[in-house]
Design a protein around this motif. Structure first.
Motif, PDB file in Angstrom:
ATOM      1  N   PHE A   1      49.882  49.304  35.860  1.00 37.49           N
ATOM      2  CA  PHE A   1      49.016  48.668  36.630  1.00 37.49           C
ATOM      3  C   PHE A   1      48.375  47.501  36.988  1.00 37.49           C
ATOM      4  CE2 PHE A   1      46.551  51.132  34.084  1.00 37.49           C
ATOM      5  CZ  PHE A   1      45.075  50.860  34.382  1.00 37.49           C
ATOM      6  N   LEU A   2      48.027  47.137  35.998  1.00 38.09           N
ATOM      7  CA  LEU A   2      47.049  45.522  35.163  1.00 38.09           C
ATOM      8  C   LEU A   2      47.975  44.576  36.504  1.00 38.09           C
ATOM      9  CD1 LEU A   2      45.868  46.121  31.743  1.00 38.09           C
ATOM     10  CD2 LEU A   2      44.783  46.728  34.438  1.00 38.09           C
ATOM     11  N   ALA A   3      48.871  44.565  36.224  1.00 32.12           N
ATOM     12  CA  ALA A   3      50.045  43.115  36.475  1.00 32.12           C
ATOM     13  C   ALA A   3      50.085  42.723  37.555  1.00 32.12           C
ATOM     14  CB  ALA A   3      51.616  43.734  35.905  1.00 32.12           C
ATOM     15  N   ALA A   4      49.778  44.296  38.822  1.00 27.13           N
ATOM     16  CA  ALA A   4      49.471  44.508  40.086  1.00 27.13           C
ATOM     17  C   ALA A   4      48.459  43.498  40.345  1.00 27.13           C
ATOM     18  CB  ALA A   4      49.904  45.370  40.919  1.00 27.13           C
ATOM     19  N   ALA A   5      46.884  43.500  39.722  1.00 34.02           N
ATOM     20  CA  ALA A   5      46.027  43.281  39.924  1.00 34.02           C
ATOM     21  C   ALA A   5      45.811  42.200  39.322  1.00 34.02           C
ATOM     22  CB  ALA A   5      44.877  44.050  39.098  1.00 34.02           C
ATOM     23  N   GLY A   6      46.961  40.800  38.539  1.00 28.80           N
ATOM     24  CA  GLY A   6      46.674  39.836  38.122  1.00 28.80           C
ATOM     25  C   GLY A   6      45.986  39.793  36.355  1.00 28.80           C
ATOM     26  N   ARG A   7      46.703  40.778  36.093  1.00 31.50           N
ATOM     27  CA  ARG A   7      45.903  41.377  35.134  1.00 31.50           C
ATOM     28  C   ARG A   7      46.972  41.713  33.264  1.00 31.50           C
ATOM     29  NH1 ARG A   7      41.196  44.960  35.671  1.00 31.50           N
ATOM     30  NH2 ARG A   7      40.484  44.883  34.000  1.00 31.50           N
ATOM     31  N   ALA A   8      48.249  40.837  33.639  1.00 30.37           N
ATOM     32  CA  ALA A   8      49.183  41.276  32.714  1.00 30.37           C
ATOM     33  C   ALA A   8      48.778  41.417  31.265  1.00 30.37           C
ATOM     34  CB  ALA A   8      50.274  40.738  33.487  1.00 30.37           C
ATOM     35  N   ALA A   9      47.812  40.174  31.109  1.00 29.00           N
ATOM     36  CA  ALA A   9      47.812  39.619  29.943  1.00 29.00           C
ATOM     37  C   ALA A   9      47.095  40.977  29.215  1.00 29.00           C
ATOM     38  CB  ALA A   9      47.234  38.963  29.216  1.00 29.00           C
ATOM     39  N   GLU A  10      46.289  41.843  30.176  1.00 31.08           N
ATOM     40  CA  GLU A  10      45.295  43.166  28.538  1.00 31.08           C
ATOM     41  C   GLU A  10      46.206  44.352  28.656  1.00 31.08           C
ATOM     42  OE1 GLU A  10      41.703  43.545  31.456  1.00 31.08           O
ATOM     43  OE2 GLU A  10      41.908  41.493  32.458  1.00 31.08           O
TER      44      GLU A  10
ATOM     45  N   PHE B   1      50.362  50.088  44.508  1.00 34.14           N
ATOM     46  CA  PHE B   1      51.715  50.377  45.246  1.00 34.14           C
ATOM     47  C   PHE B   1      52.266  48.924  44.885  1.00 34.14           C
ATOM     48  CE2 PHE B   1      55.320  49.708  48.310  1.00 34.14           C
ATOM     49  CZ  PHE B   1      55.583  50.855  48.572  1.00 34.14           C
ATOM     50  N   GLU B   2      51.278  47.366  44.921  1.00 38.69           N
ATOM     51  CA  GLU B   2      52.067  46.965  44.014  1.00 38.69           C
ATOM     52  C   GLU B   2      53.087  46.743  42.607  1.00 38.69           C
ATOM     53  OE1 GLU B   2      53.427  44.706  46.088  1.00 38.69           O
ATOM     54  OE2 GLU B   2      52.975  45.013  48.131  1.00 38.69           O
ATOM     55  N   SER B   3      52.324  47.810  41.647  1.00 35.99           N
ATOM     56  CA  SER B   3      52.293  48.107  40.454  1.00 35.99           C
ATOM     57  C   SER B   3      53.740  48.075  39.937  1.00 35.99           C
ATOM     58  CB  SER B   3      51.373  48.917  39.713  1.00 35.99           C
ATOM     59  OG  SER B   3      51.693  50.521  40.203  1.00 35.99           O
ATOM     60  N   ALA B   4      54.235  48.220  39.128  1.00 36.50           N
ATOM     61  CA  ALA B   4      55.800  48.219  38.150  1.00 36.50           C
ATOM     62  C   ALA B   4      55.268  49.673  38.435  1.00 36.50           C
ATOM     63  CB  ALA B   4      55.886  47.878  37.482  1.00 36.50           C
ATOM     64  N   GLU B   5      54.537  50.455  38.065  1.00 38.74           N
ATOM     65  CA  GLU B   5      54.708  52.181  37.580  1.00 38.74           C
ATOM     66  C   GLU B   5      54.971  52.716  38.900  1.00 38.74           C
ATOM     67  OE1 GLU B   5      51.958  55.526  35.839  1.00 38.74           O
ATOM     68  OE2 GLU B   5      51.733  53.907  36.094  1.00 38.74           O
TER      69      GLU B   5
ATOM     70  N   PHE C   1      60.951  46.269  41.990  1.00 38.38           N
ATOM     71  CA  PHE C   1      60.774  46.758  41.057  1.00 38.38           C
ATOM     72  C   PHE C   1      61.824  46.001  40.271  1.00 38.38           C
ATOM     73  CE2 PHE C   1      62.044  49.251  37.119  1.00 38.38           C
ATOM     74  CZ  PHE C   1      60.800  49.559  36.489  1.00 38.38           C
ATOM     75  N   PHE C   2      62.718  45.714  40.278  1.00 40.16           N
ATOM     76  CA  PHE C   2      64.007  44.538  38.914  1.00 40.16           C
ATOM     77  C   PHE C   2      63.620  43.881  39.086  1.00 40.16           C
ATOM     78  CE2 PHE C   2      67.116  48.751  41.024  1.00 40.16           C
ATOM     79  CZ  PHE C   2      66.668  49.471  39.233  1.00 40.16           C
ATOM     80  N   GLN C   3      62.873  42.894  39.955  1.00 40.74           N
ATOM     81  CA  GLN C   3      62.228  42.000  40.130  1.00 40.74           C
ATOM     82  C   GLN C   3      61.267  41.200  38.517  1.00 40.74           C
ATOM     83  OE1 GLN C   3      61.030  40.197  43.446  1.00 40.74           O
ATOM     84  NE2 GLN C   3      63.147  39.863  44.224  1.00 40.74           N
ATOM     85  N   MET C   4      60.487  42.564  38.027  1.00 45.79           N
ATOM     86  CA  MET C   4      59.538  42.787  37.040  1.00 45.79           C
ATOM     87  C   MET C   4      60.452  43.122  36.273  1.00 45.79           C
ATOM     88  SD  MET C   4      56.759  44.506  39.172  1.00 45.79           S
ATOM     89  CE  MET C   4      55.723  44.506  41.109  1.00 45.79           C
ATOM     90  N   HIS C   5      61.142  43.678  36.072  1.00 46.31           N
ATOM     91  CA  HIS C   5      61.914  44.040  34.931  1.00 46.31           C
ATOM     92  C   HIS C   5      63.816  44.569  35.354  1.00 46.31           C
ATOM     93  CE1 HIS C   5      58.574  46.198  32.668  1.00 46.31           C
ATOM     94  NE2 HIS C   5      58.051  46.115  34.550  1.00 46.31           N
ATOM     95  N   SER C   6      63.981  44.542  34.397  1.00 46.35           N
ATOM     96  CA  SER C   6      65.659  44.515  33.747  1.00 46.35           C
ATOM     97  C   SER C   6      66.133  45.537  34.102  1.00 46.35           C
ATOM     98  CB  SER C   6      66.170  43.648  32.395  1.00 46.35           C
ATOM     99  OG  SER C   6      67.425  43.680  32.588  1.00 46.35           O
ATOM    100  N   PHE C   7      67.183  45.560  34.781  1.00 47.37           N
ATOM    101  CA  PHE C   7      67.894  46.826  35.484  1.00 47.37           C
ATOM    102  C   PHE C   7      69.075  47.161  34.545  1.00 47.37           C
ATOM    103  CE2 PHE C   7      71.806  48.235  37.349  1.00 47.37           C
ATOM    104  CZ  PHE C   7      71.989  49.103  37.415  1.00 47.37           C
ATOM    105  N   TRP C   8      69.265  46.048  33.350  1.00 41.74           N
ATOM    106  CA  TRP C   8      69.520  47.233  32.472  1.00 41.74           C
ATOM    107  C   TRP C   8      69.009  47.377  31.068  1.00 41.74           C
ATOM    108  CZ3 TRP C   8      74.839  48.064  30.901  1.00 41.74           C
ATOM    109  CH2 TRP C   8      74.834  47.839  29.539  1.00 41.74           C
ATOM    110  N   ASP C   9      67.361  46.966  31.491  1.00 35.90           N
ATOM    111  CA  ASP C   9      66.811  48.147  29.978  1.00 35.90           C
ATOM    112  C   ASP C   9      66.297  48.893  31.289  1.00 35.90           C
ATOM    113  OD1 ASP C   9      66.954  45.869  28.335  1.00 35.90           O
ATOM    114  OD2 ASP C   9      64.908  44.952  29.113  1.00 35.90           O
ATOM    115  N   PHE C  10      66.193  48.622  32.176  1.00 40.08           N
ATOM    116  CA  PHE C  10      66.450  50.173  33.134  1.00 40.08           C
ATOM    117  C   PHE C  10      66.937  51.606  32.660  1.00 40.08           C
ATOM    118  CE2 PHE C  10      66.679  52.620  36.639  1.00 40.08           C
ATOM    119  CZ  PHE C  10      65.454  53.071  36.678  1.00 40.08           C
ATOM    120  N   ILE C  11      67.892  51.090  33.626  1.00 36.67           N
ATOM    121  CA  ILE C  11      69.666  51.925  32.747  1.00 36.67           C
ATOM    122  C   ILE C  11      70.008  52.316  31.204  1.00 36.67           C
ATOM    123  CG2 ILE C  11      69.905  51.770  35.222  1.00 36.67           C
ATOM    124  CD1 ILE C  11      72.526  50.655  33.839  1.00 36.67           C
ATOM    125  N   THR C  12      69.328  51.354  30.240  1.00 34.94           N
ATOM    126  CA  THR C  12      69.774  51.757  28.763  1.00 34.94           C
ATOM    127  C   THR C  12      68.422  51.562  27.932  1.00 34.94           C
ATOM    128  OG1 THR C  12      69.900  49.509  28.056  1.00 34.94           O
ATOM    129  CG2 THR C  12      71.911  50.512  29.111  1.00 34.94           C
TER     130      THR C  12
END
Length: 418
Positions: free
Chosen positions: A164-173, A376-380, A143-154
């Motif tokens: 969930f679209l990012a896991a399907a290769g549709r992050a632009a949507e 399961f691969e989605s960031a959420e 998960f922290f490879q997708m989103h910043s740890f600092w942004d997560f805790i602050t």
């Protein structure tokens, strides 16, 4: 033959071999002892050693085989595995009978086996803890490879959006617009936990003091089991009670005071959770207070202190390490509660200092992230592991703080009594 039948046959055969080992070992030891030869152990101890020598290796072989079969995918036919275990049991029976002689310390051998069993039980607990930690860490790192740890805790906004679209290769949507700021979740967790502790610790501790120091035996015999019944009520029942009964009462009281309260608020689950936790604190604190030696109470009363002063200045300080342990156990229990919060506080991540508004906790978001039809691969979904890792760290920090506080109070009390 089905696996259940094979296991039943194996258990019966192993039980039969164990009985044979017991009676043969005791009979042989009794015959040797009847000749007048001094022996290092009693006949029953030699018999139990023969049982351990028979059943122990067989169970170990079957457990290792089951581990290889189920977890590692090894192709081991179940009949061959169980037959091999029985063969090992037969060999162990012969070895156990051979060890029945006057120079063998059967009692010490049994104690060594029991010691290793206890060590194994402790190691299972330790390895299970590390297994839980590793399973959380590896997924949290993804998960922290997708989103910043600092942004997560602050971060102050929790909005998975269309992650969930990012896991399907549709992050632009829309997947890139997701925000995973955990501050609202932990703020709600700590607020509800604090409310629960404000209810549970005073009531639980005062109830423990009453039952340990003032209650007659008949009252104590009736009151303590009745109080502990609260610990056996399912949390979903507490959730109904919080949502249907406590929350409307809080809304009416707040309205009478000129305050605006939501039916989904933090006070209702906090109060009900505190009621649920009261037995943990009262029962453990009662046992700790009762363990304080009566000589300390009698010495205090002999010096002219009243009963109340004795409880305040002698009994409570002596029992304080145990009371702190009970309180920290209750805090851990409150941090992990989910059902009451879902039913009474809602599921909206709301960063607010007003306990009359709706909010949610970390465990609720973990459940929400791991249920449903999300990839399961989605960031959420992976955010649940990140939340679990931070919550694990918070709980571990609380335990470390409690250990340090307990040591401090013990050293202080010990110095004062020298």
């Amino acid at each position: 033959m089905q696996t259940n039948q094979l296991l039943a046959l194996f258990s019966g055969a192993l039980l039969l071999l164990g009985l044979i080992a017991f009676f043969l070992g005791r009979a042989k030891a009794a015959r040797v002892r009847a000749t007048g030869t001094a022996m290092y152990a009693q006949p029953d101890q030699y018999a139990w050693f023969a049982v351990l020598a028979t059943a122990g290796p067989a169970l170990l072989v079957s457990a290792v085989g089951g581990f290889l079969l189920l977890l590692l995918g090894a192709e081991i036919p179940t009949p061959y595995l169980l037959a091999g275990s029985l063969g090992v049991a037969a060999i162990g029976l012969m070895v156990g009978m051979n060890r029945v002689h006057p120079d063998f310390h059967a009692r010490q051998a049994i104690e060594r086996v029991i010691r290793w069993i206890l060590v194994g039980a402790a190691l299972i607990s330790i390895f299970t803890t590390f297994g839980i930690l590793f399973s959380i860490v590896f997924e949290a790192l993804r998960f922290f490879q997708m989103h910043s740890f600092w942004d997560f805790i602050t971060g102050t906004v929790w909005n998975p959006g269309a992650s969930f679209l990012a896991a399907a290769g549709r992050a632009a949507e829309g997947g890139s617009a997701a925000q995973f700021g955990s501050v609202p979740l932990f703020a709600g967790t700590f607020m509800i936990t604090a409310i629960a502790m404000l209810v549970a610790i005073p009531i639980g501790l005062l109830a423990a003091i009453y039952m340990a120091e003032f209650a007659p035996r008949r009252v104590r015999t009736l009151a303590k089991p009745t109080l502990e019944v609260l610990a056996g009520i399912p949390t979903v029942v507490y959730g109904f009670f919080a949502a249907i009964t406590v929350a409307p009462i809080i809304v009416k009281v707040a309205g009478a005071l000129g305050l605006d309260a939501s039916f989904n608020n933090a006070v209702a689950p906090g109060v009900v959770m505190g009621i649920m936790i009261i037995p943990f604190i009262s029962s453990l604190s009662d046992d700790v207070i009762n363990s304080v030696p009566d000589s300390m109470r009698q010495g205090s009363l002999a010096l002219g202190m009243t009963k109340g002063e004795t409880i305040r200045d002698v009994v409570i300080p002596a029992a304080l390490p145990g009371i702190i342990s009970a309180s920290l156990l209750a805090v851990s229990r409150a941090l992990g509660e989910t059902m009451i919060v879902v039913m009474a506080a809602g599921m909206r991540p709301n960063l607010t200092a007003n306990p009359l508004e709706d909010m949610t906790t970390v465990t609720v978001r973990i459940v929400a992230a791991l249920t449903g039809d999300l990839e399961f691969e989605s960031a959420e979904t992976l955010s649940a592991f990140a939340l679990g890792l931070v919550l694990f760290g918070v709980t571990l920090s609380l335990n470390l703080v409690s250990v340090l506080m307990i040591r401090r109070f013990r050293e202080k009390y010990r110095v004062n009594n020298l």
